[in-house]
Design a protein around this motif. Structure first.
Motif, PDB file in Angstrom:
ATOM      1  N   ALA B 222      11.897 -10.208   2.386  1.00  0.00           N
ATOM      2  CA  ALA B 222      11.196 -10.213   1.101  1.00  0.00           C
ATOM      3  C   ALA B 222      10.045  -9.207   1.104  1.00  0.00           C
ATOM      4  O   ALA B 222       9.798  -8.531   0.108  1.00  0.00           O
ATOM      5  CB  ALA B 222      10.682 -11.612   0.784  1.00  0.00           C
ATOM      6  N   LEU B 223       9.356  -9.094   2.251  1.00  0.00           N
ATOM      7  CA  LEU B 223       8.270  -8.115   2.363  1.00  0.00           C
ATOM      8  C   LEU B 223       8.821  -6.699   2.204  1.00  0.00           C
ATOM      9  O   LEU B 223       8.246  -5.870   1.503  1.00  0.00           O
ATOM     10  CB  LEU B 223       7.565  -8.227   3.716  1.00  0.00           C
ATOM     11  N   ASP B 224       9.960  -6.452   2.858  1.00  0.00           N
ATOM     12  CA  ASP B 224      10.586  -5.135   2.757  1.00  0.00           C
ATOM     13  C   ASP B 224      10.995  -4.856   1.321  1.00  0.00           C
ATOM     14  O   ASP B 224      10.795  -3.759   0.814  1.00  0.00           O
ATOM     15  CB  ASP B 224      11.830  -5.079   3.650  1.00  0.00           C
ATOM     16  N   ALA B 225      11.598  -5.857   0.674  1.00  0.00           N
ATOM     17  CA  ALA B 225      12.076  -5.672  -0.697  1.00  0.00           C
ATOM     18  C   ALA B 225      10.919  -5.392  -1.640  1.00  0.00           C
ATOM     19  O   ALA B 225      11.100  -4.802  -2.693  1.00  0.00           O
ATOM     20  CB  ALA B 225      12.850  -6.906  -1.151  1.00  0.00           C
ATOM     21  N   ARG B 226       9.710  -5.855  -1.263  1.00  0.00           N
ATOM     22  CA  ARG B 226       8.561  -5.603  -2.131  1.00  0.00           C
ATOM     23  C   ARG B 226       7.724  -4.443  -1.604  1.00  0.00           C
ATOM     24  O   ARG B 226       6.531  -4.353  -1.853  1.00  0.00           O
ATOM     25  CB  ARG B 226       7.747  -6.874  -2.308  1.00  0.00           C
ATOM     26  N   CYS B 227       8.389  -3.555  -0.870  1.00  0.00           N
ATOM     27  CA  CYS B 227       7.807  -2.261  -0.500  1.00  0.00           C
ATOM     28  C   CYS B 227       6.601  -2.372   0.417  1.00  0.00           C
ATOM     29  O   CYS B 227       5.692  -1.547   0.348  1.00  0.00           O
ATOM     30  CB  CYS B 227       7.439  -1.449  -1.721  1.00  0.00           C
ATOM     31  N   TYR B 228       6.561  -3.391   1.269  1.00  0.00           N
ATOM     32  CA  TYR B 228       5.456  -3.465   2.212  1.00  0.00           C
ATOM     33  C   TYR B 228       5.503  -2.232   3.103  1.00  0.00           C
ATOM     34  O   TYR B 228       6.575  -1.818   3.525  1.00  0.00           O
ATOM     35  CB  TYR B 228       5.553  -4.738   3.049  1.00  0.00           C
ATOM     36  N   ASN B 229       4.350  -1.631   3.362  1.00  0.00           N
ATOM     37  CA  ASN B 229       4.255  -0.404   4.164  1.00  0.00           C
ATOM     38  C   ASN B 229       4.678   0.841   3.410  1.00  0.00           C
ATOM     39  O   ASN B 229       4.912   1.881   4.007  1.00  0.00           O
ATOM     40  CB  ASN B 229       5.126  -0.491   5.424  1.00  0.00           C
ATOM     41  N   ALA B 230       4.795   0.712   2.062  1.00  0.00           N
ATOM     42  CA  ALA B 230       5.275   1.852   1.290  1.00  0.00           C
ATOM     43  C   ALA B 230       4.329   3.036   1.443  1.00  0.00           C
ATOM     44  O   ALA B 230       4.741   4.173   1.531  1.00  0.00           O
ATOM     45  CB  ALA B 230       5.404   1.483  -0.168  1.00  0.00           C
ATOM     46  N   THR B 231       3.051   2.761   1.468  1.00  0.00           N
ATOM     47  CA  THR B 231       2.096   3.853   1.503  1.00  0.00           C
ATOM     48  C   THR B 231       0.883   3.486   2.334  1.00  0.00           C
ATOM     49  O   THR B 231       0.506   2.325   2.427  1.00  0.00           O
ATOM     50  CB  THR B 231       1.650   4.228   0.063  1.00  0.00           C
ATOM     51  N   ALA B 233      -1.939   4.534   1.475  1.00  0.00           N
ATOM     52  CA  ALA B 233      -2.969   4.360   0.457  1.00  0.00           C
ATOM     53  C   ALA B 233      -2.694   3.110  -0.367  1.00  0.00           C
ATOM     54  O   ALA B 233      -2.469   3.173  -1.557  1.00  0.00           O
ATOM     55  CB  ALA B 233      -3.019   5.585  -0.442  1.00  0.00           C
ATOM     56  N   ARG B 234      -2.668   1.972   0.300  1.00  0.00           N
ATOM     57  CA  ARG B 234      -2.486   0.714  -0.409  1.00  0.00           C
ATOM     58  C   ARG B 234      -3.683   0.469  -1.319  1.00  0.00           C
ATOM     59  O   ARG B 234      -4.799   0.810  -0.976  1.00  0.00           O
ATOM     60  CB  ARG B 234      -2.426  -0.414   0.610  1.00  0.00           C
ATOM     61  N   THR B 235      -3.438  -0.136  -2.465  1.00  0.00           N
ATOM     62  CA  THR B 235      -4.565  -0.437  -3.350  1.00  0.00           C
ATOM     63  C   THR B 235      -4.766  -1.941  -3.405  1.00  0.00           C
ATOM     64  O   THR B 235      -3.989  -2.697  -2.877  1.00  0.00           O
ATOM     65  CB  THR B 235      -4.287   0.091  -4.764  1.00  0.00           C
TER      66      THR B 235
END
Lengths: 288, 270
Positions: B222-231, B233-235
């Motif tokens: 679920a974390l992966d599906a919600r783009c965890y670690n995508a950037t 520059a997390r906001t």
């Protein structure tokens, strides 16, 4: 935005396209092929239902569609970008939102609005915009009043609506629900289905609903039937539920209205296939 | 009981204290703990308690609600009072029986012990009563930010903490279910000696661990599906802001700490 004009013909672009996709799980005993040579596409605003009994490879296929798993053979592409492109993977995942089966295992924060904010926070959206998205997403699933509450105190159906909202906040173009109603009671199931249909009709959200409940497929634009890793049939609800042999072969269970309709037509009372309760009632009333 | 842990003890009233930056509250936590150990005389405690009481008033939380948090440590308070009463033997003897002597020094010391433990619990409860778990983890994340330069995964640690807090109620509920399932099959958890009881816990712990691992597996997806670690520059949706109220709180806290320290050092003869 995704409507292209080519040689004067307007065509709606496919959001998601899978071509000859296979996936094998590797273990010590060798490879098990979970998905075999599957091709499918999802267009804007479509409501597609993927049916199949347990262990037929539905969930594996779902995970292939947003790059959680990468195909052993074939390609899955989202707006033309293959899921194998590591630079674009997060863009793909934000476009293809996925809701899982157990609502308890997909919330990350103790407070609802923080949980919804998690996706857009990962994507680097600025604070004010996130706040707006959270409101919009909760509004879309009808849970705005619970914004500051905790998911723990909600019912299963409400928790699953929160899970849908948390995906919506990433602004996806297609929503994949991987057996998201399987753990819910009938009321919760209805709640989630109503929410999904509302999103599909009002917000033109493309939906791929994966389920083994036949009645959820009645209002679909298109049904895909999966059996032993393959898509064995694709068609409208009328075509699928009208084919009683196919249903039996795939170990599926007809919705009760179809069953009665089928029995009546076997005995020569009805000529048409009936899908919904309403259609059946109407057909039976016309008999006399 | 499982229902209450979901929120920590958060008691929302929207007061000034609630709106303070979580970093300020974490600093307050440190100050309170240091004060509790430094406070050496009844005068020092009077100052500490007066300060705590004014915080409670400002937070608009009913004082009884705050007092309830002491319930959890009542046993510790009672035991420490008894130990101090019986084993502190300086000062004049007020009462003696067999080998037990109660002295006036012991009485005074036990009194201080009660005040100390109560102050610790009450003051730290004030932090959890006025801030959500997410606020606290956000605050900790901010405080730990400098560690990023040492390649310490600050954000991952913050996420781990917030997920751990989030899963406490879920796993407690699960434990209840497993206990009931085992009881239904004739298991007993309240008979026999310590060894027998510990052994009886095994059929609870093993299924609990198995299920926790399964949950972790699904959560990771679920974390992966919600783009965890995508950037990198997390906001953040809620940006922490240091306000005038925070500055005031910082000054008052520092003053409180200084006074207690001065009393401890004997500079102020109280």
């Amino acid at each position: 935005m995704h409507i292209f004009k080519k040689n004067g013909i307007i065509s709606i672009m496919k959001i998601l396209n899978a071509e000859n996709v296979s996936y094998a799980y590797k273990s010590e005993e060798g490879e098990t092929l979970a998905v075999r040579n599957v091709s499918l596409s999802i267009e804007q605003g479509e409501f597609v239902v993927l049916l199949g009994h347990n262990g037929c490879g539905k969930s594996t296929l779902a995970k292939l569609l947003n790059g959680l798993l990468l195909p052993t053979e074939g390609t899955v592409s989202v707006y033309g970008t293959p899921t194998t492109d590591p630079k674009k993977i997060y863009e793909i995942r934000s476009k293809v939102g996925m809701v899982f089966q157990n609502p308890d295992n997909q919330t990350v924060a103790s407070i609802i609005e923080d949980d919804i904010a998690f996706g857009p926070e990962n994507l680097g959206v600025n604070g004010e915009e996130i706040s707006r998205r959270v409101e919009e997403a909760l509004e879309a699933v009808g849970m705005l009043a619970y914004r500051k509450g905790t998911p723990f105190k909600l019912s299963g159906g409400q928790k699953q609506r929160i899970a849908i909202a948390s995906v919506l906040a990433m602004h996806p173009d297609v929503l994949i629900l991987d057996e998201s109603t399987a753990m819910l009671d009938p009321c919760g199931r209805q709640e989630v289905l109503d929410t999904v249909r509302h999103l599909n009709r009002e917000k033109n959200m493309a939906v791929l609903l994966i389920t083994h409940y036949m009645d959820e497929a009645l209002s679909a634009d298109r049904i895909l039937v999966m059996e032993q890793g393959e898509i064995v049939r694709m068609g409208s609800p009328k075509e699928i539920f009208g084919d009683i042999n196919l249903i039996k072969e795939c170990k599926l269970e007809l919705p009760i209205s179809c069953k009665i309709g089928y029995a009546l037509s076997q005995n020569g009372f009805l000529t048409d296939t009936c899908l919904t309760d309403e259609e059946l009632v109407e057909a039976v009333c016309r008999l006399s | 009981m499982t229902r209450n842990v979901a929120f920590g003890q958060y008691y929302p009233t929207g007061s000034v204290i609630h709106r303070l930056d979580p970093r300020t509250k974490l600093f307050a936590g440190v100050v309170f703990i240091v004060c509790a150990f430094l406070a050496s005389s009844y005068w020092a405690y009077l100052i500490c308690y007066a300060f705590l009481f004014s915080v409670v008033l400002l937070s608009k939380i009913p004082p009884l609600q705050v007092l309830k948090t002491v319930k959890a440590v009542l046993a510790i308070v009672v035991v420490s009072v008894l130990i101090n009463l019986f084993f502190y033997d300086e000062g004049t003897v007020l009462f003696s029986w067999w080998k037990i002597k109660i002295t006036d020094g012991g009485l005074l010391y036990a009194g201080k012990m009660v005040l100390r433990i109560m102050f610790l619990v009450l003051s730290t409860s004030m932090i959890t009563l006025t801030s959500t778990p997410t606020e606290l983890t956000d605050g900790l994340e901010k405080i730990m930010t400098p560690l990023k330069y040492l390649r310490f995964p600050v954000h991952d640690v913050a996420i781990i903490m917030s997920i751990a807090l989030r899963f406490i109620p879920t796993l407690m509920e699960e434990t209840d279910k497993i206990i009931m399932a085992q009881k239904a099959r004739g298991a007993s958890f309240d008979h026999g000696g310590i060894v027998a009881r510990a052994k009886a816990m095994l059929p609870i712990l093993i299924p609990l661990f198995v299920s926790a691992f399964r949950r972790a597996d699904e959560l990771a997806l679920a974390l992966d599906a919600r783009c965890y670690n995508a950037t990198e520059a997390r906001t953040k949706m809620k940006v922490l802001r240091f306000t005038w109220a925070d500055l005031t709180a910082f000054l008052v806290l520092t003053a409180c700490l200084t006074i207690t320290a001065l009393i401890y050092a004997g500079v102020i003869p109280l």
